[in-house]
Write an enzyme that holds these catalytic residues in place. Structure first.
Site, PDB file in Angstrom:
ATOM      1  N   LYS A   1      34.449 -20.415  48.087  1.00  0.00           N
ATOM      2  CA  LYS A   1      33.848 -19.084  47.970  1.00  0.00           C
ATOM      3  C   LYS A   1      34.782 -18.128  47.230  1.00  0.00           C
ATOM      4  O   LYS A   1      34.375 -17.440  46.288  1.00  0.00           O
ATOM      5  CB  LYS A   1      33.524 -18.540  49.363  1.00  0.00           C
ATOM      6  CG  LYS A   1      32.746 -17.241  49.356  1.00  0.00           C
ATOM      7  CD  LYS A   1      32.305 -16.859  50.760  1.00  0.00           C
ATOM      8  CE  LYS A   1      31.278 -17.829  51.272  1.00  0.00           C
ATOM      9  NZ  LYS A   1      30.830 -17.518  52.645  1.00  0.00           N
TER      10      LYS A   1
ATOM     11  N   ARG B   1      34.316 -13.267  55.717  1.00  0.00           N
ATOM     12  CA  ARG B   1      33.646 -14.571  55.667  1.00  0.00           C
ATOM     13  C   ARG B   1      34.661 -15.696  55.490  1.00  0.00           C
ATOM     14  O   ARG B   1      35.732 -15.503  54.936  1.00  0.00           O
ATOM     15  CB  ARG B   1      32.663 -14.632  54.480  1.00  0.00           C
ATOM     16  CG  ARG B   1      31.564 -13.600  54.480  1.00  0.00           C
ATOM     17  CD  ARG B   1      30.793 -13.667  53.164  1.00  0.00           C
ATOM     18  NE  ARG B   1      29.813 -12.612  53.034  1.00  0.00           N
ATOM     19  CZ  ARG B   1      28.495 -12.784  53.198  1.00  0.00           C
ATOM     20  NH1 ARG B   1      28.013 -13.963  53.514  1.00  0.00           N
ATOM     21  NH2 ARG B   1      27.656 -11.777  53.052  1.00  0.00           N
TER      22      ARG B   1
ATOM     23  N   GLY C   1      27.134 -22.534  57.000  1.00  0.00           N
ATOM     24  CA  GLY C   1      26.740 -22.217  58.371  1.00  0.00           C
ATOM     25  C   GLY C   1      27.644 -22.765  59.455  1.00  0.00           C
ATOM     26  O   GLY C   1      27.414 -22.518  60.635  1.00  0.00           O
TER      27      GLY C   1
ATOM     28  N   MET D   1      30.974 -22.173  59.875  1.00  0.00           N
ATOM     29  CA  MET D   1      31.993 -21.238  60.358  1.00  0.00           C
ATOM     30  C   MET D   1      31.402 -19.834  60.450  1.00  0.00           C
ATOM     31  O   MET D   1      30.225 -19.629  60.202  1.00  0.00           O
ATOM     32  CB  MET D   1      33.225 -21.298  59.459  1.00  0.00           C
ATOM     33  CG  MET D   1      33.985 -22.610  59.611  1.00  0.00           C
ATOM     34  SD  MET D   1      35.410 -22.724  58.536  1.00  0.00           S
ATOM     35  CE  MET D   1      34.654 -22.983  56.946  1.00  0.00           C
TER      36      MET D   1
ATOM     37  N   ARG E   1      28.022 -21.242  44.464  1.00  0.00           N
ATOM     38  CA  ARG E   1      28.678 -22.519  44.737  1.00  0.00           C
ATOM     39  C   ARG E   1      27.773 -23.623  44.201  1.00  0.00           C
ATOM     40  O   ARG E   1      26.573 -23.407  44.012  1.00  0.00           O
ATOM     41  CB  ARG E   1      28.915 -22.702  46.237  1.00  0.00           C
ATOM     42  CG  ARG E   1      27.649 -22.694  47.077  1.00  0.00           C
ATOM     43  CD  ARG E   1      27.959 -22.664  48.566  1.00  0.00           C
ATOM     44  NE  ARG E   1      26.748 -22.496  49.351  1.00  0.00           N
ATOM     45  CZ  ARG E   1      26.723 -22.122  50.623  1.00  0.00           C
ATOM     46  NH1 ARG E   1      27.844 -21.883  51.256  1.00  0.00           N
ATOM     47  NH2 ARG E   1      25.581 -21.996  51.276  1.00  0.00           N
TER      48      ARG E   1
ATOM     49  N   HIS F   1      24.879 -59.365  61.760  1.00  0.00           N
ATOM     50  CA  HIS F   1      23.977 -60.286  61.048  1.00  0.00           C
ATOM     51  C   HIS F   1      22.708 -59.555  60.612  1.00  0.00           C
ATOM     52  O   HIS F   1      22.257 -59.683  59.469  1.00  0.00           O
ATOM     53  CB  HIS F   1      23.626 -61.475  61.951  1.00  0.00           C
ATOM     54  CG  HIS F   1      22.661 -62.429  61.322  1.00  0.00           C
ATOM     55  ND1 HIS F   1      21.293 -62.323  61.507  1.00  0.00           N
ATOM     56  CD2 HIS F   1      22.847 -63.480  60.487  1.00  0.00           C
ATOM     57  CE1 HIS F   1      20.696 -63.281  60.821  1.00  0.00           C
ATOM     58  NE2 HIS F   1      21.607 -64.000  60.199  1.00  0.00           N
TER      59      HIS F   1
ATOM     60  N   SER G   1      36.589 -66.212  45.213  1.00  0.00           N
ATOM     61  CA  SER G   1      35.686 -65.151  45.668  1.00  0.00           C
ATOM     62  C   SER G   1      36.197 -64.703  47.026  1.00  0.00           C
ATOM     63  O   SER G   1      36.274 -65.499  47.956  1.00  0.00           O
ATOM     64  CB  SER G   1      34.248 -65.656  45.774  1.00  0.00           C
ATOM     65  OG  SER G   1      33.399 -64.604  46.176  1.00  0.00           O
TER      66      SER G   1
ATOM     67  N   CYS H   1      32.606 -61.224  47.523  1.00  0.00           N
ATOM     68  CA  CYS H   1      31.221 -61.466  47.939  1.00  0.00           C
ATOM     69  C   CYS H   1      30.949 -60.987  49.362  1.00  0.00           C
ATOM     70  O   CYS H   1      29.878 -61.213  49.897  1.00  0.00           O
ATOM     71  CB  CYS H   1      30.864 -62.949  47.806  1.00  0.00           C
ATOM     72  SG  CYS H   1      31.825 -64.037  48.864  1.00  0.00           S
TER      73      CYS H   1
ATOM     74  N   TYR I   1      34.187 -59.457  38.935  1.00  0.00           N
ATOM     75  CA  TYR I   1      32.861 -59.032  39.398  1.00  0.00           C
ATOM     76  C   TYR I   1      32.887 -58.721  40.893  1.00  0.00           C
ATOM     77  O   TYR I   1      33.797 -59.098  41.620  1.00  0.00           O
ATOM     78  CB  TYR I   1      31.805 -60.118  39.125  1.00  0.00           C
ATOM     79  CG  TYR I   1      31.985 -61.382  39.946  1.00  0.00           C
ATOM     80  CD1 TYR I   1      31.434 -61.501  41.219  1.00  0.00           C
ATOM     81  CD2 TYR I   1      32.719 -62.463  39.450  1.00  0.00           C
ATOM     82  CE1 TYR I   1      31.600 -62.660  41.982  1.00  0.00           C
ATOM     83  CE2 TYR I   1      32.892 -63.619  40.199  1.00  0.00           C
ATOM     84  CZ  TYR I   1      32.328 -63.706  41.465  1.00  0.00           C
ATOM     85  OH  TYR I   1      32.498 -64.843  42.214  1.00  0.00           O
TER      86      TYR I   1
END
Length: 925
Positions: free
Chosen positions: A31, A101, A110, A112, A351, A473, A799, A866, A886
């Site tokens: 701010k 503020r 909102g 604080m 902002r 899972h 991998s 992976c 990758y």
């Protein structure tokens, strides 16, 4: 000797000069930095000053006291405001009033506290009346200040929603006495009476008089704002948004301008574009004769910003001009607050605006087309996970809100698989499959899932579990399948025997076949049916219900993905076990399969029976007979995948899970298997008992199975190579990569390699064709990582299986860690759940070491990841830094991984992005 420099804790802004600027957010908060910047670019901003975040840090480190230099700096800055605004703080004839503020460097709307109209007392209110000739306005401002100061500074704010705000009670009583319904209908005498009554209430509750001294008021408010950095809602918000406590907040003291001075005054909040849709329209609300909190508090219904064009054309024209100035200056969608005081426009805040994921993407793409920002900046601006909102099915928001308001919210769990799903409850995989075969939409509800539930999971619209975490899972497979999933919903009590479910703390019983709806983006479980629909991106890419040219959303998404592919250097593959999953992944831009789990293929049709026959066999010959029955199934599966992938690499992991997972455990299931295989029940039970392990994750699984039962590896290798040969003979390219799991010693890999190579030669001779292939391993054990140079003498690729590597490095089970890991994150023992985002300082060091050692032995070693971390943006950034080739993730996370890989290249640099990354980094600094 050089004079010691006095620390600067206060920065002035106002008129045509400001001591701060936009890039000082760390010191001045968002701010304060933006107020200074608006002054610097010539916008009308009421004068004020910012107390830095360093004072907040000092405040908490020194028992809520301030640096000795602060008082003088505040008084000096206050004099500058007085000069700029031609009024004096505390002067009875010409009073200056201020707002106090908060302002952290990251927006915390909102969370604080704020105090308005500070400086009013029984003397200065008379000066305000004399100055404005408006007693009603003066006493309205005074009563607002007393109530706000009482709430925020003196601690009279209600502790929870059940407590009454004492000032609201008094206000309601006053309106009743006056025979009015709105605050604006109270006259000056009513408001003057309210001030006295509010003060009396403060004296009654606290035992102290309301402070009349403006300087006492100011320091009380400054302390309250610093104190609000550690209030409960601010702490929760910081944790949810990964904002460090150490940042602290700044405090902004700014001269008041008033939107409640009559019908020529007002206040509003606006966005330079629509934050929900991203549309390039001026979007916001305003109220006449009101102060800032009136717009957001819901006390009065605000008007849409476009109506201001009719109500005050001059101010509207000025606001539209400021909208354009701010967007061109910040090159962003901005959230602004403004006040109109007797026809004059003042800017109180700007902002970067909060927005939905879809809006963020649309704005970024549109701004590139408007030549406001570059492609690189657009890619860096969008958080990869925001793409979820473009890919997942969604509920109708009004219908969902109505359901929750009517008490149909049952519970909340972990948002493990984003999207929305609604259907009938099935408590078993078999029931889910049967119900789905009749055309019914199903939600599979389990205490926890296992690989044996795979068919039911595939048949279901969504999955809900009472146990398990984000990498359970259920969560892993759901993400791979693109299923909606809510996991770890501990409030559910599931009774399989009676086919019902109860919810802790709620007097409700839900039976199999009842409808529920689950929101995998929020973790909410709602009773009853809610309508869902696939996203437009899915309708174009997967279901083909829409043509690309008919969907603006898809075109936006497609533009972004093309840009991402231009900059990323990391390949993106997918984890897929079936042709349809592979096809989905290719539609999303996958460049290959990084993990094909062969065990998931064992559960379809008659396969599970043959698998069980193989496990229950007592001789190698019996096992081979059973495996011969499985061979055609495996071969056909691989053929289907190779055909879909059409020359893209396919990494196939040989059998990994412990054998006991494939055996029945319920009495009726054991009876059924005994009948089907014509075996004594006692013999089956004896085998089941013999396969039980204290710690299956570290037990008889992975390459240990293939070493003990080489015929398993032989069958799988034959299925792979025969499938590859068959597909190649159709003129379709194939690139098989065979991956041996759970290798801890190079000798294990040598034994498995020998089997695979031998089978490959046999098949190639039989088929009269030779197909290039790679043989590699998963690095998922610490020993494998530290001896990677030895393992690379055999392995042609690595991998990293980071799910298991995380378990073995930390020495914990991901299935049990849900009991305590959330507390570790909450107490900041760990920054994040290491199963959700790779632990780069621990597990990551082994990954980096393994990569380095492997390439010392084999320079061109292909390295990937992976585990589920392959779809996590922070983990992808790490994979880029260590030089992997990758990442591999579930199909529906492929777009997220593509964007994350592009961002990693832009931030960290690569041959493609060397110039642009320097430019972007310089701007960001």
């Amino acid at each position: 000797m050089a004079k010691k420099r006095t620390p600067k804790y206060v920065y002035f802004f106002g008129g045509k000069r400001a001591e701060g600027k936009a890039d000082m957010k760390a010191l001045l908060g968002g701010k304060g930095a933006n107020l200074a910047e608006m002054v610097n670019i010539g916008l009308p901003v009421p004068a004020g000053f910012t107390i830095t975040t360093e004072v907040c840090t000092y405040y908490y480190q020194h028992n809520h006291s301030y640096p000795k230099e602060l008082k003088k700096q505040v008084l000096d800055a206050l004099k500058k405001i007085e000069k700029e605004m031609a009024a004096q703080f505390g002067n009875p004839q010409n009073p200056l009033l201020v707002s106090v503020r908060s302002g952290a460097r990251a927006s915390m709307p909102g969370m604080m506290d704020t105090i308005l109209n500070l400086g009013l007392n029984d003397s200065t209110v008379q000066g305000l009346i004399s100055k404005t000739k408006n007693p009603r306005f003066a006493y309205d401002s005074y009563r607002r200040f007393v109530a706000m100061y009482g709430d925020v500074v003196l601690g009279l704010k209600p502790k929870d929603k059940h407590d009454h705000d004492p000032f609201e009670v008094i206000l309601d009583r006053k309106k009743q006495q006056a025979g009015v319904t709105k605050d604006t209908e109270l006259n000056a005498d009513h408001l003057k009476e309210l001030v006295s009554e509010y003060k009396a209430e403060i004296k009654r509750i606290t035992g102290h008089d309301f402070p009349e001294d403006p300087m006492e008021q100011l320091w009380g408010a400054i302390g309250a704002v610093f104190g609000s950095w550690m209030n409960e809602r601010a702490i929760v918000y910081r944790k949810l948004n990964n904002i460090p406590e150490s940042w602290g907040t700044a405090v902004n003291v700014q001269s008041m301008v008033f939107g409640n001075m009559g019908d020529d005054s007002g206040t509003g909040v606006a966005f330079t574009r629509d934050p929900a849709t991203g549309e390039n329209v001026f979007y916001g609300e305003y109220l006449f004769n009101a102060q800032g909190e009136d717009v957001v508090a819901g006390i009065r219904t605000p008007l849409p910003i476009k109506d201001l064009q009719k109500d005050n054309p001059q101010v509207y024209k000025q606001l539209v001009k400021i909208r354009s100035i701010l967007e061109k200056h910040y090159k962003e969608m901005m959230d602004i607050e403004f006040t109109i005081q007797q026809g004059k426009l003042w800017m109180l805040q700007c902002r970067v605006g909060k927005r939905t994921g879809f809006a963020a993407i649309k704005m970024a793409v549109d701004m590139v087309k408007e030549k406001l920002i570059s492609k690189e900046e657009a890619l860096l601006r969008i958080e990869p996970n925001q793409l979820n909102q473009l890919l997942r099915p969604i509920f109708d928001l009004n219908q969902k809100r109505s359901a929750i308001e009517n008490g149909r919210l049952l519970a909340k769990g972990l948002n493990a698989g984003p999207g929305a799903a609604s259907g009938k409850i099935a408590f078993s995989a078999q029931d889910a499959e049967e119900m789905a075969s009749k055309g019914e939409k199903v939600i599979l509800v389990r205490i926890e899932t296992s690989p044996e539930d795979i068919k039911g999971m595939n048949a279901a619209e969504g999955i809900l579990t009472a146990r398990g975490g984000m990498t359970s899972h259920a969560a892993l497979v759901a993400r791979q399948m693109g299923k909606v999933c809510v996991a770890g919903c501990g409030a559910l009590n599931i009774d399989y025997k009676n086919g019902l479910m109860k919810v802790e703390g709620k007097d409700v019983t839900i039976k199999e076949g009842d409808y529920i709806s689950i929101d995998g983006t929020t973790g909410e479980v709602i009773l009853g049916q809610l309508e869902t629909k696939p996203s437009e991106v899915i309708q174009v890419l997967i279901t083909k219900e829409l043509k690309p040219e008919d969907s603006e959303i898809f075109q936006t998404y497609n533009s972004l993905m093309k840009w991402a592919d231009q900059y990323k250097t990391l390949g993106v593959r997918t984890n897929a076990d079936q042709p349809d999953q592979a096809a989905n992944a290719i539609a999303f831009g996958a460049e290959g399969i990084g993990l094909c789990r062969t065990e998931h293929m064992f559960f379809g049709g008659d396969r599970i029976l043959h698998v069980r026959e193989m496990i229950l066999s007592e001789s190698e010959e019996e096992r081979k007979n059973a495996l011969d029955k499985l061979l055609p199934y495996q071969r056909a599966d691989f053929e289907g995948i190779f055909e879909v992938m059409a020359g893209k690499p396919v990494t196939i992991r040989t059998l990994d899970p412990p054998l006991h997972e494939f055996l029945p455990h319920e009495e009726h299931e054991i009876q059924q298997v005994a009948e089907e295989l014509n075996m004594p029940i006692d013999k089956i039970k004896e085998k089941i008992e013999s396969l039980k392990e204290f710690n299956p994750m570290l037990g008889f699984r992975g390459c240990r199975l293939g070493i003990s039962y080489p015929e398993i590896t032989q069958m799988q290798a034959r299925a792979i190579f025969e499938a590859a040969a068959n597909v190649a003979q159709k003129g379709i390219k194939v690139k098989p990569e065979i991956m041996i799991p759970l290798v801890g010693h190079v000798n294990e890999l040598k034994l498995q390699e020998k089997i695979v190579r031998k089978v490959a030669e046999e098949v190639f001779n039989e088929k009269g064709i030779k197909i290039p292939y790679l043989l590699g391993t998963m690095i998922e054990l610490p020993r494998a990582a530290v001896t990677a140079d030895e393992i690379a003498t055999v392995a042609e690729f690595f991998s990293f299986g980071t799910n298991d590597l995380t378990q073995t490095v930390f020495g914990l089970s991901r299935d049990d860690a849900g009991k305590f890991l959330p507390k570790y994150v909450e107490r900041e023992i760990l920054p994040k759940d290491p199963f959700e985002s790779l632990d780069t300082t621990g597990v990551g060091k082994l990954v980096e070491l393994g990569t380095k050692l492997g390439r010392q032995t084999r320079e061109n070693l292909k390295v990937g990841i992976c585990g589920e971390h392959g779809g996590d943006p922070d983990s992808i950034d790490f994979c880029h830094k260590v030089g992997m080739n990758y990442v591999s993730c579930s199909p529906f996370r492929v777009p997220i991984a593509r964007l994350a890989a592009a961002r990693a290249a832009l931030v960290n640099g690569s041959p493609k992005t060397k110039k642009s990354s320097k430019k972007v980094t310089k701007k960001k600094k």
